[in-house]
Motif scaffolding. Structure first.
Motif, PDB file in Angstrom:
ATOM      1  N   GLY B 267      39.926   8.606 -30.736  1.00 41.48           N
ATOM      2  CA  GLY B 267      40.071   9.761 -29.853  1.00 41.48           C
ATOM      3  C   GLY B 267      40.585   9.361 -28.485  1.00 41.48           C
ATOM      4  N   VAL B 268      40.044   8.276 -27.947  1.00 42.82           N
ATOM      5  CA  VAL B 268      40.479   7.817 -26.627  1.00 42.82           C
ATOM      6  C   VAL B 268      41.959   7.454 -26.665  1.00 42.82           C
ATOM      7  N   VAL B 269      42.337   6.718 -27.702  1.00 47.50           N
ATOM      8  CA  VAL B 269      43.735   6.302 -27.827  1.00 47.50           C
ATOM      9  C   VAL B 269      44.636   7.538 -27.915  1.00 47.50           C
ATOM     10  N   THR B 270      44.149   8.552 -28.644  1.00 42.13           N
ATOM     11  CA  THR B 270      44.934   9.778 -28.769  1.00 42.13           C
ATOM     12  C   THR B 270      45.078  10.495 -27.427  1.00 42.13           C
ATOM     13  N   GLU B 271      44.091  10.351 -26.540  1.00 38.73           N
ATOM     14  CA  GLU B 271      44.232  10.930 -25.202  1.00 38.73           C
ATOM     15  C   GLU B 271      45.260  10.157 -24.382  1.00 38.73           C
ATOM     16  N   ILE B 272      45.175   8.829 -24.490  1.00 35.49           N
ATOM     17  CA  ILE B 272      45.941   7.985 -23.568  1.00 35.49           C
ATOM     18  C   ILE B 272      47.431   7.998 -23.886  1.00 35.49           C
ATOM     19  N   ILE B 273      47.770   7.923 -25.175  1.00 34.35           N
ATOM     20  CA  ILE B 273      49.184   7.741 -25.515  1.00 34.35           C
ATOM     21  C   ILE B 273      50.073   8.897 -25.028  1.00 34.35           C
ATOM     22  N   PRO B 274      49.723  10.171 -25.257  1.00 36.14           N
ATOM     23  CA  PRO B 274      50.602  11.214 -24.733  1.00 36.14           C
ATOM     24  C   PRO B 274      50.677  11.220 -23.206  1.00 36.14           C
ATOM     25  N   VAL B 275      49.558  10.902 -22.536  1.00 39.80           N
ATOM     26  CA  VAL B 275      49.583  10.927 -21.071  1.00 39.80           C
ATOM     27  C   VAL B 275      50.568   9.892 -20.540  1.00 39.80           C
ATOM     28  N   PHE B 276      50.537   8.688 -21.124  1.00 34.91           N
ATOM     29  CA  PHE B 276      51.398   7.634 -20.587  1.00 34.91           C
ATOM     30  C   PHE B 276      52.811   7.687 -21.158  1.00 34.91           C
ATOM     31  N   SER B 277      53.010   8.462 -22.215  1.00 36.34           N
ATOM     32  CA  SER B 277      54.381   8.713 -22.662  1.00 36.34           C
ATOM     33  C   SER B 277      54.900   9.979 -22.014  1.00 36.34           C
ATOM     34  N   HIS B 278      53.991  10.670 -21.389  1.00 42.36           N
ATOM     35  CA  HIS B 278      54.293  11.922 -20.727  1.00 42.36           C
ATOM     36  C   HIS B 278      55.018  12.907 -21.630  1.00 42.36           C
ATOM     37  N   ARG B 279      54.514  13.038 -22.819  1.00 44.88           N
ATOM     38  CA  ARG B 279      55.047  14.046 -23.720  1.00 44.88           C
ATOM     39  C   ARG B 279      53.917  14.498 -24.640  1.00 44.88           C
ATOM     40  N   THR B 280      54.175  15.556 -25.362  1.00 48.42           N
ATOM     41  CA  THR B 280      53.100  16.088 -26.178  1.00 48.42           C
ATOM     42  C   THR B 280      52.791  15.167 -27.357  1.00 48.42           C
ATOM     43  N   ILE B 281      51.556  15.270 -27.869  1.00 50.50           N
ATOM     44  CA  ILE B 281      51.166  14.418 -28.994  1.00 50.50           C
ATOM     45  C   ILE B 281      51.960  14.829 -30.226  1.00 50.50           C
ATOM     46  N   PHE B 282      52.299  13.835 -31.036  1.00 52.69           N
ATOM     47  CA  PHE B 282      53.026  14.110 -32.272  1.00 52.69           C
ATOM     48  C   PHE B 282      51.994  14.440 -33.353  1.00 52.69           C
ATOM     49  N   GLY B 283      52.116  15.618 -33.961  1.00 48.10           N
ATOM     50  CA  GLY B 283      51.235  15.963 -35.092  1.00 48.10           C
ATOM     51  C   GLY B 283      49.788  16.194 -34.714  1.00 48.10           C
ATOM     52  N   TYR B 284      49.553  17.094 -33.749  1.00 51.60           N
ATOM     53  CA  TYR B 284      48.187  17.375 -33.281  1.00 51.60           C
ATOM     54  C   TYR B 284      47.230  17.647 -34.438  1.00 51.60           C
ATOM     55  N   LYS B 285      47.635  18.621 -35.291  1.00 49.44           N
ATOM     56  CA  LYS B 285      46.708  19.031 -36.345  1.00 49.44           C
ATOM     57  C   LYS B 285      46.442  17.910 -37.343  1.00 49.44           C
ATOM     58  N   PHE B 286      47.470  17.097 -37.588  1.00 47.18           N
ATOM     59  CA  PHE B 286      47.273  16.017 -38.548  1.00 47.18           C
ATOM     60  C   PHE B 286      46.272  15.004 -38.009  1.00 47.18           C
ATOM     61  N   ILE B 287      46.325  14.780 -36.699  1.00 48.12           N
ATOM     62  CA  ILE B 287      45.371  13.845 -36.109  1.00 48.12           C
ATOM     63  C   ILE B 287      43.973  14.442 -36.143  1.00 48.12           C
ATOM     64  N   ALA B 288      43.866  15.739 -35.802  1.00 48.52           N
ATOM     65  CA  ALA B 288      42.553  16.391 -35.802  1.00 48.52           C
ATOM     66  C   ALA B 288      41.949  16.360 -37.204  1.00 48.52           C
ATOM     67  N   PHE B 289      42.750  16.756 -38.195  1.00 52.14           N
ATOM     68  CA  PHE B 289      42.206  16.804 -39.554  1.00 52.14           C
ATOM     69  C   PHE B 289      41.950  15.413 -40.112  1.00 52.14           C
ATOM     70  N   SER B 290      42.756  14.441 -39.694  1.00 51.70           N
ATOM     71  CA  SER B 290      42.503  13.104 -40.213  1.00 51.70           C
ATOM     72  C   SER B 290      41.157  12.587 -39.720  1.00 51.70           C
ATOM     73  N   SER B 291      40.738  13.009 -38.520  1.00 52.97           N
ATOM     74  CA  SER B 291      39.391  12.634 -38.059  1.00 52.97           C
ATOM     75  C   SER B 291      38.344  13.160 -39.020  1.00 52.97           C
ATOM     76  N   CYS B 292      38.516  14.427 -39.398  1.00 55.62           N
ATOM     77  CA  CYS B 292      37.536  15.022 -40.309  1.00 55.62           C
ATOM     78  C   CYS B 292      37.607  14.355 -41.684  1.00 55.62           C
ATOM     79  N   ALA B 293      38.841  14.041 -42.127  1.00 59.52           N
ATOM     80  CA  ALA B 293      38.994  13.389 -43.427  1.00 59.52           C
ATOM     81  C   ALA B 293      38.318  12.026 -43.415  1.00 59.52           C
TER      82      ALA B 293
END
Lengths: 207, 545, 216
Positions: B267-293
């Motif tokens: 989760g932390v890594v997912t926060e940091i990468i878009p902030v420092f790339s300064h663009r939106t996260i790629f595949g938001y829902k896939f990341i969210a659901f993969s956590s649940c999976a």
């Protein structure tokens, strides 16, 4: 309570639905906790079928049935206590809460005599009589003591909880508008009841 | 972007209590987070010291600086401390507590007093663990897994350690329960589940694992305690009990526990990468659901720790198959992170370095996990130092680096101070090099047949042990650089007032540094997702100035 | 080729197959990370592009790994299959583990501290522990099996070469766990038979001796 005061002075956050959700989640963890033990029971019941059969016959079904009735009734009185407070009948609510505690006490007294009888017969973990029996019987009584013991501990905790609630009801902290704490204690009490509903057949009825 | 006149920070406000009581009796989620941070870092230091001593002992075969009993106690304590006192609470209890309410726009968690109780249980458990070291009989020497029958035969203080782990489990359950209710009930208006920052998603998945898996270890350790006290026989083979059943129950919790540890770091890594790339996260829902999976599948693979105990063939095949499948959601996350870097505007500050370090090390940990998931290979490398290397790559290279990333990322927000960026980068590279020097040789010797939990070893393994010990020194130098950098920053007089140093879009960057007691003056209304960057041009000009 | 004699090769193949794919993927991931960090560095002053995702790509990088890991599973499984079922004609050796030594007992009652076996013959070891859990581990033969106090595990192997190989205990068992080493000594059939014969004679001699002592 000063910790609360610190927070209340800042803002009052009240969310009964949230609290209810929290209680249910907690009850889930309790179920899983006992679930672990039911798993152990299932495995050993399967491994030592004959010996479990023999050992179960030694338990007193009458006391077990009596305790089941007591606990079921106490669940009813607990519900009645909550209904009473919702209808703003403080006295009746306290009355039913006290009855519930009384019934729980009766359950524990029964349990005490049941355990004592077993211990007098020399059946307790590590006793010579028990060690002389087969492994399956050792495990049956081991599980019997551990599971009913842990359940008894929950009954005791429940009694204390309901006792505290009775006090709250008297003070008026629990009232017809805000009875979530009493409800929580009630839910906990039903859990204790439900676990017994499973323990009873597993140890007393299935022989 | 600069600090307005704001209400008093969480560090300074005066409540009912003063002095230390203002902290240890505080129900403020930020203060509790900080209490956890201090306690867990303290234990981290102890755990690192134990690890350092173990490595020193292993620099040469035979006795070097300690006897076998001490060594056995050290790896037991190292395991218990690192797992229960550092890695498990490291992200949810520290950064989850501090930032979850802010990230979802709430004033606190749902049950602040329960939150304080969790911390107290944590302290109680930790104290018991510490006490067990000093009681006569000596610290437990069973390994953190408390495998039966050894754990009921050992004459050391196994009981306090068991009860400590039991209590720590309850602390963890209560934190999880609190987070689930907080996320369900306290999101700011407009913040739907799919507008939540992904760190909150990962905490949500973690919390479910915490409350559904932890009770199992609770009851299991309790049964071992009862076994030791009364000799009930439930696991004791001499009385008909089954030690393998114990292993099952232990891993039913302890495998999901690995995901309790790794998910928040993801989760932390997912926060940091878009902030420092300064663009939106790629595949938001896939990341969210993969956590649940991960939370779901992760709960069904426990027996892959037990392929050598002689389970039925069906069980072996199913657990091996599921083990391979559980790698998929993690892989999806890694691919999405890398894709998020694509066409970004990347600034390589320390938090991003740690996040990328996480991806690299975690990937190695994950891939070597696949190697162990293969049945035939598992027969060879199970219980060798290959496993030790694998889980250190996941737990330290993964979660540990995730915690360090979080510390660098949120440090200015938590303390209103800024560390030296150059030193932070030097610290990262030293840690990174030290880490790989320390743990990579263990893969090699594990494959060559070096069993784990060995006080002594055959001469042919010496070269690897030697390199590994050198690595531990480099690693510790890296840790010292990192922590001195933080301490220097904390002690510096200049306060840091830029409330959004990394140009993040999530809510914590809208509140002042050292956020005030209730975080927000006005609870915000959310209209956009957490990573919707619209000021792409601005950031470039800002960098130039 | 004799059934099971290629066990070591199967394990090695599975290991290198998975390691190879993993290394390749790790290289790609790392390379892309580094490449992107340089290519799209903020210092270059290019605007970031908000790409929210790509479902086709997601499906692609879900399906391909699933296929890959299924292949890995298969490789791991075929190397394990053989280990499970010993051939009927396997020579049986009883292995007893206790803190912290191994004892090997043969059909004719001969006991030894090291495991002597003939080459090219399937050996089935029946494992039993007298106290806590141990694990019978022969790194050179690429397998181990836990030795439990309440359950008799067994495993088999087929030594293809003459030589001495280490036996280690791989399940933590207390103070001298790391000293619980023994050897498997693979001899040509003839030499093995001789050894077994000599040991039997020695054993019988010592039995007679001890019974003689008892009679006194």
């Amino acid at each position: 309570m000063s910790v609360v005061a610190e927070h209340i002075s800042e803002h009052v956050h009240r969310d009964d639905l949230g609290s209810r959700m929290g209680i249910w989640l907690f009850l889930f963890t309790e179920l899983v906790l006992f679930g672990g033990m039911f798993l152990v029971y299932a495995v050993y019941r399967f491994t030592y079928q004959q010996e479990f059969h023999v050992a179960a016959k030694e338990l007193n079904t009458l006391i077990g049935t009596l305790n089941t009735l007591i606990l079921l009734t106490s669940s009813l009185t607990m519900v009645l206590a909550i209904v009473a407070i919702r209808k703003d009948n403080k006295f009746l609510s306290i009355f039913f809460q006290v009855i519930t505690i009384f019934l729980a006490f009766g359950f524990m007294v029964n349990k005490y005599f049941e355990w004592m009888a077993k211990i007098h017969h020399g059946i307790y973990p590590g006793s010579e009589t028990l060690l002389a029996k087969g492994n399956g019987e050792i495990l049956f009584f081991g599980l019997y003591y551990v599971m009913t013991g842990l359940h008894g501990l929950h009954v005791l905790i429940g009694m204390v909880l309901i006792g505290v609630m009775t006090r709250f009801t008297m003070k008026g902290t629990v009232n017809s508008d805000k009875y979530i704490h009493l409800e929580a204690a009630g839910l906990y009490w039903h859990l204790v009841d439900i676990i017994w509903i499973f323990l009873f057949p597993l140890f007393y009825l299935i022989t | 972007m600069h600090d307005k006149e704001q209400s008093v920070s969480y560090l300074d406000y005066k409540g009912k209590h003063s002095g230390i009581f203002a902290w240890i009796l505080s129900t403020d989620h930020k203060r509790i987070g900080l209490l956890y941070l201090m306690a867990s870092l303290l234990f981290f230091a102890v755990g690192v010291t134990f690890g350092f001593l173990m490595r020193l002992e292993l620099i040469a075969p035979g006795r070097t600086i300690m006897d076998a009993q001490t060594y056995n106690s050290l790896f037991t304590l190292h395991g218990i401390i690192m797992i229960f006192l550092f890695v498990i609470p490291g992200l949810p209890a520290v950064f989850g507590n501090f930032f979850l309410p802010i990230l979802i726009g709430a004033k606190d968690v749902a049950f602040p007093r329960l939150n304080l109780l969790s911390w107290w249980l944590y302290v109680l458990g930790a104290l018991l663990a510490v006490i067990s070291v000093f009681l006569p009989g000596g610290p437990a020497d069973t390994g953190w897994t408390f495998y039966i029958p050894y754990s009921i035969r050992s004459t050391t203080n196994v009981m306090p350690a068991l009860i400590a782990a039991f209590i720590l489990g309850f602390s963890s359950i209560l934190t999880g329960l609190n987070f689930i209710v907080t996320i369900h009930r306290m999101r700011a208006p407009g913040m739907t589940f799919f507008k939540m920052p992904l760190f909150a998603w990962s905490l949500y998945a973690t919390a479910w694992v915490q409350i559904l898996a932890t009770p199992i270890i609770g009851i299991t350790l309790l049964l071992v305690t009862i076994e030791r006290m009364f000799g009930v026989g439930l696991f004791d083979p001499a009385l008909g009990g089954d030690p393998v059943l114990y292993q099952h129950l232990f891993w039913i919790y302890s495998h999901p526990a690995v995901y309790i540890m790794i998910l928040p770091a993801m989760g932390v890594v997912t926060e940091i990468i878009p902030v420092f790339s300064h663009r939106t996260i790629f595949g938001y829902k896939f990341i969210a659901f993969s956590s649940c999976a991960i939370a779901l599948f992760g709960s069904m693979v426990w027996a892959h720790h037990m392929f050598t105990v002689g389970m039925s063939e069906t069980a072996q095949v199913i657990f091996s198959l599921l083990t391979f499948l559980v790698a998929i959601p993690s892989a999806i996350k890694v691919f999405n992170w890398v894709a998020t870097l694509y066409k970004g505007s990347i600034s390589t500050d320390a938090p991003l370095l740690y996040a990328l370090g996480f991806i690299f090390l975690f990937s190695i940990g994950g891939f070597t996990g696949l190697i162990q998931g293969a049945l035939s290979v598992n027969m060879h490398i199970h219980d060798t130092s290959f496993i030790v290397a694998h889980f250190h790559y996941v737990m330290f290279g993964g979660t540990g680096f995730g915690i360090f990333a979080a510390m660098h990322y949120w440090f200015p927000k938590m303390f209103g101070k800024m560390y030296n960026m150059k030193t932070a980068k030097v610290g990262f590279w030293t840690l990174f090099v030290g880490f790989n020097t320390l743990y990579f040789p263990m893969f090699v010797m594990g494959w060559l047949g070096m069993p784990r939990r060995y006080f002594d070893y055959l001469p042919e393994f010496q070269i690897y042990h030697f390199i590994s010990t050198i690595g531990s020194w480099i690693l510790i130098v890296g840790l010292i650089i990192m922590f001195t950098n933080f301490i220097k920053a904390l002690r510096s007089k200049t306060s840091y007032t830029n409330i959004n140093p990394w140009s993040g879009e999530t809510l914590e960057w809208t509140v002042p540094n050292k956020p005030p007691l209730e975080n927000f003056e006005v609870i915000p209304t959310i209209t956009a997702g957490p990573y919707e960057y619209k000021d792409n041009d601005e950031i470039l000009t800002k960098e130039d100035n | 080729m004799i059934y099971g004699s290629n066990h070591i090769d199967l394990v090695n193949d599975a290991f290198w197959f998975i390691t190879g794919i993993s290394a390749l993927l790790l290289f790609v991931i790392t390379f892309l990370m580094i490449y992107f960090v340089f290519k799209y560095n903020r210092k270059k002053g290019k605007k970031a592009v908000n790409i929210e995702g790509n479902t086709k790509l997601e499906i692609l990088w879900t399906v391909i790994p699933v296929i890959l890991v299924m292949a890995m599973f298969w490789y791991g499984w075929i190397g394990y299959r053989d280990l499970k079922n010993p051939p009927k004609d396997a020579m049986i050796v009883k292995v007893t583990a206790q803190m912290w030594k191994w004892t090997f007992e043969y059909d004719n009652g001969v006991k030894a501290d090291s495991l002597y076996v003939p080459v090219n013959r399937a050996i089935q070891v029946n494992l039993h522990s007298l106290d806590v859990n141990h694990s019978f581990f022969i790194p050179a033969f690429r397998f181990k099996r836990d030795v439990l106090p309440n359950k008799n595990n067994s495993i088999w192997f087929l030594p293809a070469n003459v030589g001495k190989f280490d036996i280690a205990c791989a399940e933590y068992c207390g103070l001298s766990h790391s000293a619980m080493y023994s050897k498997v000594i693979v001899l040509p059939q003839q030499e093995f038979d001789n050894w077994l014969k000599t040991e039997l004679v020695k054993k019988n001699a010592s039995v007679t001796q001890s019974s003689a002592v008892n009679r006194k």
